[in-house]
Design a protein around this motif. Structure first.
Motif, PDB file in Angstrom:
ATOM      1  N   VAL A 258       0.832  -1.201   0.000  1.00 21.27           N
ATOM      2  CA  VAL A 258       0.000   0.000   0.000  1.00 21.27           C
ATOM      3  C   VAL A 258       0.870   1.255   0.000  1.00 21.27           C
ATOM      4  O   VAL A 258       0.597   2.223  -0.718  1.00 21.27           O
ATOM      5  N   ALA A 259       1.936   1.243   0.800  1.00 22.25           N
ATOM      6  CA  ALA A 259       2.830   2.396   0.851  1.00 22.25           C
ATOM      7  C   ALA A 259       3.432   2.688  -0.512  1.00 22.25           C
ATOM      8  O   ALA A 259       3.516   3.847  -0.937  1.00 22.25           O
ATOM      9  N   GLU A 260       3.887   1.653  -1.197  1.00 21.41           N
ATOM     10  CA  GLU A 260       4.481   1.861  -2.519  1.00 21.41           C
ATOM     11  C   GLU A 260       3.470   2.437  -3.497  1.00 21.41           C
ATOM     12  O   GLU A 260       3.793   3.316  -4.298  1.00 21.41           O
ATOM     13  N   LEU A 261       2.226   1.965  -3.444  1.00 22.97           N
ATOM     14  CA  LEU A 261       1.193   2.500  -4.331  1.00 22.97           C
ATOM     15  C   LEU A 261       0.896   3.958  -4.007  1.00 22.97           C
ATOM     16  O   LEU A 261       0.690   4.778  -4.893  1.00 22.97           O
ATOM     17  N   TRP A 262       0.855   4.266  -2.729  1.00 22.28           N
ATOM     18  CA  TRP A 262       0.497   5.621  -2.317  1.00 22.28           C
ATOM     19  C   TRP A 262       1.586   6.614  -2.692  1.00 22.28           C
ATOM     20  O   TRP A 262       1.311   7.699  -3.201  1.00 22.28           O
ATOM     21  N   VAL A 263       2.831   6.250  -2.449  1.00 20.81           N
ATOM     22  CA  VAL A 263       3.940   7.160  -2.694  1.00 20.81           C
ATOM     23  C   VAL A 263       4.226   7.301  -4.179  1.00 20.81           C
ATOM     24  O   VAL A 263       4.569   8.376  -4.667  1.00 20.81           O
ATOM     25  N   ASP A 264       4.090   6.202  -4.913  1.00 20.19           N
ATOM     26  CA  ASP A 264       4.383   6.217  -6.352  1.00 20.19           C
ATOM     27  C   ASP A 264       3.272   5.467  -7.071  1.00 20.19           C
ATOM     28  O   ASP A 264       3.246   4.249  -7.096  1.00 20.19           O
ATOM     29  N   SER A 265       2.341   6.224  -7.657  1.00 18.46           N
ATOM     30  CA  SER A 265       1.178   5.603  -8.290  1.00 18.46           C
ATOM     31  C   SER A 265       1.284   5.575  -9.804  1.00 18.46           C
ATOM     32  O   SER A 265       0.284   5.506 -10.505  1.00 18.46           O
ATOM     33  N   GLY A 266       2.505   5.621 -10.338  1.00 16.47           N
ATOM     34  CA  GLY A 266       2.690   5.586 -11.789  1.00 16.47           C
ATOM     35  C   GLY A 266       2.314   4.241 -12.374  1.00 16.47           C
ATOM     36  O   GLY A 266       2.078   3.256 -11.669  1.00 16.47           O
ATOM     37  N   THR A 267       2.279   4.178 -13.715  1.00 14.47           N
ATOM     38  CA  THR A 267       1.841   2.948 -14.374  1.00 14.47           C
ATOM     39  C   THR A 267       2.791   1.791 -14.121  1.00 14.47           C
ATOM     40  O   THR A 267       2.391   0.629 -14.174  1.00 14.47           O
ATOM     41  N   HIS A 268       4.076   2.072 -13.819  1.00 17.18           N
ATOM     42  CA  HIS A 268       5.004   0.989 -13.525  1.00 17.18           C
ATOM     43  C   HIS A 268       4.711   0.367 -12.164  1.00 17.18           C
ATOM     44  O   HIS A 268       5.367  -0.604 -11.780  1.00 17.18           O
ATOM     45  N   ARG A 269       3.715   0.908 -11.470  1.00 21.77           N
ATOM     46  CA  ARG A 269       3.274   0.320 -10.209  1.00 21.77           C
ATOM     47  C   ARG A 269       1.949  -0.434 -10.386  1.00 21.77           C
ATOM     48  O   ARG A 269       1.274  -0.735  -9.412  1.00 21.77           O
ATOM     49  N   ASP A 270       1.583  -0.746 -11.599  1.00 20.06           N
ATOM     50  CA  ASP A 270       0.318  -1.451 -11.822  1.00 20.06           C
ATOM     51  C   ASP A 270       0.397  -2.910 -11.402  1.00 20.06           C
ATOM     52  O   ASP A 270      -0.565  -3.478 -10.889  1.00 20.06           O
ATOM     53  N   ASN A 271       1.538  -3.549 -11.642  1.00 17.65           N
ATOM     54  CA  ASN A 271       1.695  -4.970 -11.336  1.00 17.65           C
ATOM     55  C   ASN A 271       3.074  -5.190 -10.718  1.00 17.65           C
ATOM     56  O   ASN A 271       4.088  -5.148 -11.410  1.00 17.65           O
ATOM     57  N   PHE A 272       3.103  -5.397  -9.402  1.00 16.91           N
ATOM     58  CA  PHE A 272       4.389  -5.612  -8.760  1.00 16.91           C
ATOM     59  C   PHE A 272       4.218  -6.462  -7.511  1.00 16.91           C
ATOM     60  O   PHE A 272       3.115  -6.625  -6.971  1.00 16.91           O
ATOM     61  N   ALA A 273       5.321  -7.013  -7.077  1.00 21.05           N
ATOM     62  CA  ALA A 273       5.376  -7.734  -5.808  1.00 21.05           C
ATOM     63  C   ALA A 273       6.309  -6.984  -4.881  1.00 21.05           C
ATOM     64  O   ALA A 273       7.359  -6.499  -5.310  1.00 21.05           O
ATOM     65  N   PHE A 274       5.935  -6.870  -3.619  1.00 17.34           N
ATOM     66  CA  PHE A 274       6.795  -6.242  -2.634  1.00 17.34           C
ATOM     67  C   PHE A 274       7.413  -7.336  -1.782  1.00 17.34           C
ATOM     68  O   PHE A 274       6.727  -8.010  -1.008  1.00 17.34           O
TER      69      PHE A 274
ATOM     70  N   GLY B 283       7.996 -12.104   3.708  1.00 19.52           N
ATOM     71  CA  GLY B 283       6.653 -12.092   3.146  1.00 19.52           C
ATOM     72  C   GLY B 283       6.637 -11.388   1.808  1.00 19.52           C
ATOM     73  O   GLY B 283       7.643 -10.833   1.365  1.00 19.52           O
ATOM     74  N   ILE B 284       5.469 -11.385   1.168  1.00 18.88           N
ATOM     75  CA  ILE B 284       5.341 -10.769  -0.147  1.00 18.88           C
ATOM     76  C   ILE B 284       4.019 -10.013  -0.219  1.00 18.88           C
ATOM     77  O   ILE B 284       2.967 -10.543   0.124  1.00 18.88           O
ATOM     78  N   GLY B 285       4.076  -8.738  -0.577  1.00 18.09           N
ATOM     79  CA  GLY B 285       2.878  -7.963  -0.856  1.00 18.09           C
ATOM     80  C   GLY B 285       2.613  -7.988  -2.348  1.00 18.09           C
ATOM     81  O   GLY B 285       3.549  -7.908  -3.154  1.00 18.09           O
ATOM     82  N   LEU B 286       1.370  -8.099  -2.736  1.00 16.73           N
ATOM     83  CA  LEU B 286       1.027  -8.339  -4.139  1.00 16.73           C
ATOM     84  C   LEU B 286       0.087  -7.267  -4.674  1.00 16.73           C
ATOM     85  O   LEU B 286      -0.934  -6.945  -4.042  1.00 16.73           O
ATOM     86  N   VAL B 287       0.431  -6.717  -5.838  1.00 18.78           N
ATOM     87  CA  VAL B 287      -0.398  -5.713  -6.504  1.00 18.78           C
ATOM     88  C   VAL B 287      -0.604  -6.145  -7.948  1.00 18.78           C
ATOM     89  O   VAL B 287       0.368  -6.378  -8.677  1.00 18.78           O
ATOM     90  N   VAL B 288      -1.852  -6.267  -8.354  1.00 19.56           N
ATOM     91  CA  VAL B 288      -2.207  -6.647  -9.719  1.00 19.56           C
ATOM     92  C   VAL B 288      -3.227  -5.643 -10.243  1.00 19.56           C
ATOM     93  O   VAL B 288      -4.237  -5.365  -9.579  1.00 19.56           O
ATOM     94  N   ASN B 289      -2.945  -5.087 -11.422  1.00 16.56           N
ATOM     95  CA  ASN B 289      -3.814  -4.075 -12.022  1.00 16.56           C
ATOM     96  C   ASN B 289      -4.085  -2.920 -11.051  1.00 16.56           C
ATOM     97  O   ASN B 289      -5.198  -2.425 -10.939  1.00 16.56           O
ATOM     98  N   HIS B 290      -3.056  -2.540 -10.347  1.00 17.59           N
ATOM     99  CA  HIS B 290      -3.061  -1.400  -9.421  1.00 17.59           C
ATOM    100  C   HIS B 290      -3.911  -1.642  -8.180  1.00 17.59           C
ATOM    101  O   HIS B 290      -4.211  -0.708  -7.428  1.00 17.59           O
TER     102      HIS B 290
END
Length: 419
Positions: A199-215, A223-230
């Motif tokens: 959530v922090a990564e999405l909030w701080v940097d909401s660019g398109t390169h943050r649409d699909n990533f694993a933290f 552990g792993i945080g998961l973001v798919v399609n933003h």
């Protein structure tokens, strides 16, 4: 960009849409620009803008001259109008951050996690630290939107309960959310730590390169945080992200789960400290027994933290044995990440957490290269492995951002009108 709706019953949704848009436009937006971006009528935008100005959430900041006609007044977020507190409970350290309405860190503070196994003692300490933090920054309680707390799972998010975190002895069925709310007087939201980091990564940097990533979260545990399609993936019970028992070494050591070669048991900090001690990189004072998922009384978290820093410095200085240990850890992590990348087709892996920064100079490039070279990797696009720019506070920042998210982010569920 989410669109607004010109319906009488959705004022709160439209307000969130406009506030979120203004937040993301650092230089400000005019009412005309907001209407164009949202699809809302000029009258609706004007009405919402007035409510936001009256509440002190935005301010008028200068004029925009755009061709002939009257200059347009810009609206900007009033970042110091409200605040959120984020807390990260880790077995080694408790982190506190104060965020303004824009999500910027106003202040941060860390304390060693109190050693008492009694959760009531730890919660009381948390409440006192929050009070002291607000007092130091001269933030009145009425300007605090709430407290977010990031904690290791598993948890019951509906009831706000920590179920039985494997590295927190005595924390079985602890009603952390309500207990901290009672102790502080603020509303509290509870989130799993790896999800909060995403959530922090999405909030701080909401660019398109943050649409699909694993933290990749590297703290006392893994552990792993998961973001798919933003969108952050939380799972059916909000406990997604436990990657520790992905098997990466068929003939590896026996894990407490009964399997061999689990990535968490191989790469967590206290395991690397054990190997470094056995290899002569460190002195013999570091604990050598215990399992990451075994009885927590076998793990000296304070000693692990200190010795891990010594180990990381040795690796950064080129100590051959220390570098070899991290190379092996990078191999294990890369194998686990390849499985996650194949499953979700993400194109970025962001690495962070309380222990990551210390080994990042040696690990990041190795992990990225090993992922790219793995013959099991299926996606043809590049997989970028990068360090979090937020730093060690990432889970605490994410916890605070959850509070801001409830205020600033538009939720389509607000459009459901009960009969």
């Amino acid at each position: 960009m989410r669109k607004g709706h010109n319906l009488l019953a959705v004022g709160d949704y439209n307000q969130a849409v406009i506030l979120d848009l203004i937040r993301r436009a650092h230089l400000g937006l005019s009412r005309v620009e907001i209407a164009v971006e949202t699809g809302l009528s000029a009258q609706t935008v004007s009405n919402v803008a007035r409510r936001l100005l009256d509440a002190g959430l935005v301010r008028e900041a200068g004029k925009l001259i755009a061709g002939p006609g009257k200059p347009r007044t810009l609206l900007q977020l009033e970042a110091t109008s409200r605040y959120a507190v984020g807390v990260h409970l880790d077995p080694t350290v408790v982190t506190f951050v104060l965020l303004d309405l824009a999500g910027a860190i106003v202040s941060d503070h860390r304390i060693p996690t109190p050693s008492a196994a009694d959760p009531d003692v730890v919660i009381a300490v948390m409440a006192e630290e929050i009070r002291a933090l607000l007092e130091r920054e001269s933030v009145p309680p009425e300007r605090v939107l709430g407290v977010g707390i990031a904690a290791p799972g598993p948890l019951d998010s509906t009831r706000g309960i920590l179920l039985d975190p494997p590295l927190l002895e005595g924390w079985m069925e602890v009603p952390l959310r309500d207990a901290l709310a009672d102790a502080t007087g603020f509303p509290v939201v509870l989130e799993k730590d790896v999800t909060a980091a995403a959530v922090a990564e999405l909030w701080v940097d909401s660019g398109t390169h943050r649409d699909n990533f694993a933290f990749l979260y590297y703290g006392t545990g893994l552990g792993i945080g998961l973001v798919v399609n933003h969108d952050v993936l939380r799972g059916a019970s909000d406990n997604a992200g436990d990657m520790g028992h992905l098997m990466v070494q068929a003939d590896g050591p026996l894990c407490s789960c009964g399997r061999r070669g689990c990535v968490g048991d191989l790469v967590v900090p206290h395991r690397l400290v054990q190997r470094a001690t056995a290899a002569g990189v460190l002195g013999r004072s570091a604990p050598l027994d215990g399992s990451v998922d075994g009885p927590v009384e076998h793990i000296d978290f304070d000693a692990t933290d200190r010795r891990f820093s010594d180990f990381a410095r040795a690796a950064a200085d080129g100590d051959a044995a220390a570098v070899a240990i991290l190379e092996e850890a990078a191999t294990h992590l890369a194998r686990a990440l390849v499985s996650i990348v194949n499953l979700l087709d993400v194109d970025h892996v962001v690495c962070g957490g309380p222990f990551w920064r210390r080994i990042a100079p040696v690990m990041r490039e190795r992990v990225e290269r090993l992922v790219a070279e793995d013959p099991a990797l299926i996606p043809s696009h590049p997989i970028v492995v990068e360090n979090s720019t937020i730093g060690e506070d990432v889970a605490a920042v994410g916890a605070g951002c959850l509070v801001l998210d409830q205020t600033l982010s538009p939720r389509p569920s607000a459009l459901l009108i009960a009969g």
